[in-house]
Design a protein around this motif. Structure first.
Motif, PDB file in Angstrom:
ATOM      1  N   THR A 139      -2.541   0.490  -7.365  1.00 52.40           N
ATOM      2  CA  THR A 139      -2.803   0.899  -5.827  1.00 52.40           C
ATOM      3  C   THR A 139      -1.709   1.872  -5.246  1.00 52.40           C
ATOM      4  O   THR A 139      -0.514   1.951  -5.723  1.00 52.40           O
ATOM      5  CB  THR A 139      -2.886  -0.318  -4.934  1.00 52.40           C
ATOM      6  OG1 THR A 139      -1.617  -1.391  -5.230  1.00 52.40           O
ATOM      7  CG2 THR A 139      -3.952  -1.166  -5.321  1.00 52.40           C
ATOM      8  N   HIS A 140      -2.174   2.614  -4.661  1.00 54.65           N
ATOM      9  CA  HIS A 140      -1.293   3.841  -3.901  1.00 54.65           C
ATOM     10  C   HIS A 140      -1.854   4.407  -2.902  1.00 54.65           C
ATOM     11  O   HIS A 140      -2.943   4.224  -2.191  1.00 54.65           O
ATOM     12  CB  HIS A 140      -1.023   4.793  -5.187  1.00 54.65           C
ATOM     13  CG  HIS A 140      -2.166   5.561  -5.617  1.00 54.65           C
ATOM     14  ND1 HIS A 140      -2.731   6.596  -5.112  1.00 54.65           N
ATOM     15  CD2 HIS A 140      -3.159   5.068  -6.668  1.00 54.65           C
ATOM     16  CE1 HIS A 140      -3.941   6.877  -5.936  1.00 54.65           C
ATOM     17  NE2 HIS A 140      -4.093   5.744  -6.742  1.00 54.65           N
ATOM     18  N   GLU A 141      -1.037   5.470  -2.358  1.00 53.92           N
ATOM     19  CA  GLU A 141      -1.705   6.122  -1.137  1.00 53.92           C
ATOM     20  C   GLU A 141      -1.856   7.731  -1.296  1.00 53.92           C
ATOM     21  O   GLU A 141      -2.065   8.335  -0.621  1.00 53.92           O
ATOM     22  CB  GLU A 141      -0.592   6.017   0.074  1.00 53.92           C
ATOM     23  CG  GLU A 141      -0.724   4.361   0.609  1.00 53.92           C
ATOM     24  CD  GLU A 141       0.701   4.448   1.509  1.00 53.92           C
ATOM     25  OE1 GLU A 141       1.669   5.113   1.476  1.00 53.92           O
ATOM     26  OE2 GLU A 141       0.677   3.032   1.921  1.00 53.92           O
TER      27      GLU A 141
ATOM     28  N   ILE B 281       6.276   1.433  -9.533  1.00 57.61           N
ATOM     29  CA  ILE B 281       6.209   1.026  -8.294  1.00 57.61           C
ATOM     30  C   ILE B 281       7.658   1.052  -7.797  1.00 57.61           C
ATOM     31  O   ILE B 281       7.982   1.226  -6.383  1.00 57.61           O
ATOM     32  CB  ILE B 281       5.940  -0.620  -8.520  1.00 57.61           C
ATOM     33  CG1 ILE B 281       4.481  -0.913  -8.881  1.00 57.61           C
ATOM     34  CG2 ILE B 281       6.024  -1.399  -7.167  1.00 57.61           C
ATOM     35  CD1 ILE B 281       3.997  -2.155  -9.650  1.00 57.61           C
TER      36      ILE B 281
ATOM     37  N   VAL C 254       2.026   1.754  -5.154  1.00 56.74           N
ATOM     38  CA  VAL C 254       2.198   0.320  -4.098  1.00 56.74           C
ATOM     39  C   VAL C 254       2.251  -0.822  -4.936  1.00 56.74           C
ATOM     40  O   VAL C 254       3.165  -1.744  -4.953  1.00 56.74           O
ATOM     41  CB  VAL C 254       1.255   0.259  -3.046  1.00 56.74           C
ATOM     42  CG1 VAL C 254       1.468  -1.110  -2.094  1.00 56.74           C
ATOM     43  CG2 VAL C 254       1.260   1.476  -2.079  1.00 56.74           C
ATOM     44  N   ASP C 255       1.366  -0.843  -6.060  1.00 59.91           N
ATOM     45  CA  ASP C 255       1.583  -2.244  -6.785  1.00 59.91           C
ATOM     46  C   ASP C 255       0.587  -1.730  -8.272  1.00 59.91           C
ATOM     47  O   ASP C 255       0.025  -0.715  -8.091  1.00 59.91           O
ATOM     48  CB  ASP C 255       0.647  -3.236  -6.140  1.00 59.91           C
ATOM     49  CG  ASP C 255       0.971  -4.631  -6.954  1.00 59.91           C
ATOM     50  OD1 ASP C 255       1.707  -4.651  -7.644  1.00 59.91           O
ATOM     51  OD2 ASP C 255       0.523  -5.839  -6.124  1.00 59.91           O
TER      52      ASP C 255
ATOM     53  N   THR D   3      -5.895   3.094   1.531  1.00 62.09           N
ATOM     54  CA  THR D   3      -5.526   2.618   0.140  1.00 62.09           C
ATOM     55  C   THR D   3      -6.313   3.200  -0.911  1.00 62.09           C
ATOM     56  O   THR D   3      -7.474   3.483  -0.699  1.00 62.09           O
ATOM     57  CB  THR D   3      -5.519   1.021   0.159  1.00 62.09           C
ATOM     58  OG1 THR D   3      -4.770   0.434   1.038  1.00 62.09           O
ATOM     59  CG2 THR D   3      -5.206   0.514  -1.208  1.00 62.09           C
TER      60      THR D   3
ATOM     61  N   GLY E  30       8.365   3.988  -6.041  1.00 59.66           N
ATOM     62  CA  GLY E  30       7.511   4.329  -4.747  1.00 59.66           C
ATOM     63  C   GLY E  30       6.274   5.354  -5.026  1.00 59.66           C
ATOM     64  O   GLY E  30       5.577   5.729  -4.184  1.00 59.66           O
TER      65      GLY E  30
ATOM     66  N   ASP F   7      -2.290  -5.532   2.103  1.00 59.46           N
ATOM     67  CA  ASP F   7      -1.308  -4.442   2.272  1.00 59.46           C
ATOM     68  C   ASP F   7      -1.060  -3.719   0.995  1.00 59.46           C
ATOM     69  O   ASP F   7      -0.007  -3.265   0.492  1.00 59.46           O
ATOM     70  CB  ASP F   7       0.085  -4.692   2.745  1.00 59.46           C
ATOM     71  CG  ASP F   7       0.097  -5.308   4.169  1.00 59.46           C
ATOM     72  OD1 ASP F   7      -0.933  -4.785   4.840  1.00 59.46           O
ATOM     73  OD2 ASP F   7       0.561  -6.220   4.725  1.00 59.46           O
ATOM     74  N   GLY F   8      -1.852  -3.331   0.292  1.00 60.76           N
ATOM     75  CA  GLY F   8      -1.884  -2.466  -0.980  1.00 60.76           C
ATOM     76  C   GLY F   8      -1.449  -3.349  -2.264  1.00 60.76           C
ATOM     77  O   GLY F   8      -1.574  -3.031  -3.205  1.00 60.76           O
ATOM     78  N   LYS F   9      -1.013  -4.695  -1.830  1.00 63.36           N
ATOM     79  CA  LYS F   9      -0.780  -5.254  -2.976  1.00 63.36           C
ATOM     80  C   LYS F   9      -1.934  -6.036  -3.800  1.00 63.36           C
ATOM     81  O   LYS F   9      -2.733  -6.548  -2.905  1.00 63.36           O
ATOM     82  CB  LYS F   9       0.322  -6.486  -2.454  1.00 63.36           C
ATOM     83  CG  LYS F   9       1.517  -6.018  -2.016  1.00 63.36           C
ATOM     84  CD  LYS F   9       2.563  -6.490  -3.039  1.00 63.36           C
ATOM     85  CE  LYS F   9       3.918  -6.118  -2.675  1.00 63.36           C
ATOM     86  NZ  LYS F   9       4.358  -4.415  -2.957  1.00 63.36           N
TER      87      LYS F   9
END
Ligand code: F6R
Ligand code: MG
Ligand code: MG
Length: 379
Positions: free
Chosen positions: A58-60, A36, A42-43, A2, A39, A299-301
């Motif tokens: 948050t993201h990947e 968000i 994530v949040d 993350t 995509g 979970d990224g949230k």
């Protein structure tokens, strides 16, 4: 993995430099909602401290990701449009470049980013400050990660006892160095005790070998070559389970240390820890403020925020900050309230030097002390 990114900019103040207009915040919220949905993120959440908008995301995509930085830039252009339409102060102030290229480095907006593997429970604190510069984080970071009088875990938690590594940037010479604490604590202090130049960029745990903290380290004036507004830095700190506990991370702010910033970016003043409602610097464009937004990342949230300084245990820090502000204000244009000449963001010195250059005379030699006054007519 993350990535937590805080990207922030002052794109216009309401009123003067004291707050962000609600329309700008809702525009930024709409943009995050869409990102968000698409995509990209994530949040995400929007927050503000003083006249600065922070996008907490948050993201990947990892740090310095073009897609994320470009999204933030576009969002700040949109909030600038609103600031222009409403005639707000300093519309687009921190957008120093005319076009986006690759990432935000050197373009004006500040950012702190941390990439990590989420632990089973991931508490983080996002700190946002207004009316000061990135070196303002040096003292609290030292206390959190290297001072056992602040952080009990350094002494009594086996996962913390080996200490932390501090990465320090030299903002004048664009270079960096890593110090291992506690072994090199005194070396570290020699540098970060000069926060206008040396700034802690990140901190890692020696035992766990994981990132613990990241700051925004830009100095706008060094980018723009002139004063355009103080940097108003942000910082991310992960907490608990072998890192400082939430209470150890907040504890340094119980002392409102003196930072550079405040009026015209050119004064020392205490940094006041406040809840979001009080993050509206009014007196002498200060005193500088810091808010602490707590999240659990799941979970990224972003589960939160909790407004950590909206707590009576920081009332005394606020009262001390007001007292220190009274004390410093009474110095008016004298140091140590006004910054030293080389650190002033605004100055009339160059014009004065040019105008007065012919009026300076060598000091008199012994026996000639009265020569200047003797030639000056007296009434
Ligand atoms: C602080 C800050 C303000 C301004 C001050 C004067 O970061 O930006 O203190 O420097 O309000 O602003 P101008 O020169 O725009 O009137
Ligand atoms: Mg401003
Ligand atoms: Mg600001």
């Amino acid at each position: 993995m993350t990535t937590l990114s805080i990207i922030k900019a002052d794109t216009g103040g309401f009123v003067g430099h004291s707050e962000v207009h609600p329309e700008m915040l809702s525009e930024a919220r709409g943009a995050l909602h869409d990102a968000i949905g698409d995509g990209l993120l994530v949040d995400g959440q929007v927050a503000r401290c003083g006249d600065d908008i922070s996008l907490i995301m948050t993201h990947e995509h990892g740090p310095d990701a073009e897609a994320v930085h470009s999204f933030a830039w576009q969002t700040f252009l949109r909030t600038t449009e609103i600031a222009k339409r409403l005639g707000l102060y300093g519309a687009g102030q921190d957008l120093l470049s005319t076009a986006f290229s690759g990432n935000l480095r050197g373009m004006g907006p500040g950012y702190a980013e941390l990439e990590f593997t989420e632990r089973p429970s991931e508490p983080v604190i996002c700190f946002l400050a207004d009316k000061t510069e990135p070196g303002a984080w040096n003292l609290p970071l030292y206390k959190m990660f290297a001072d056992p009088f602040n952080t009990a875990g350094l002494v009594i938690d086996a996962k913390m006892h080996a200490g932390f590594r501090f990465e320090v940037y030299d903002l004048h010479q664009d270079k960096r160095i890593v110090f291992d604490t506690p072994r090199e604590a005194y070396d570290l202090l020699m540098f970060i005790g000069a926060p206008a130049r040396y700034v802690v960029h990140s901190v890692e745990s020696t035992t766990l070998d994981i990132p613990a903290a990241a700051t925004s380290t830009q100095r706008l004036s060094l980018i723009a070559g002139k004063y355009v507004g103080k940097d108003d830095p942000v910082m991310i700190v992960r907490c608990q389970s072998g890192l400082p506990a939430v209470g150890e991370v907040l504890e340094p702010f119980a002392f409102p240390h003196s930072v550079a910033g405040c009026m015209r970016g050119s004064h020392h003043a205490p940094i006041m820890p406040v809840g979001l409602e009080q993050a509206t610097p009014a007196r002498f464009d200060g005193p500088p403020r810091v808010v602490a937004l707590g999240f659990q990342i799941n979970d990224g949230k972003l589960i939160g925020p909790r407004d950590m300084f909206a707590d009576p245990s920081f009332d005394r820090a606020r009262a001390t900050a007001n007292k220190a502000m009274d004390y410093l204000r009474r110095h008016g244009p004298f140091e140590p309230h006004r910054l030293a000449l080389e650190d002033l963001e605004y100055t009339t010195m160059h014009q004065l030097e040019a105008r007065l250059t012919n009026r300076w005379e060598p000091l008199p030699t012994a026996g000639e002390e009265d020569s200047v006054l003797a030639t000056t007519p007296r009434s």
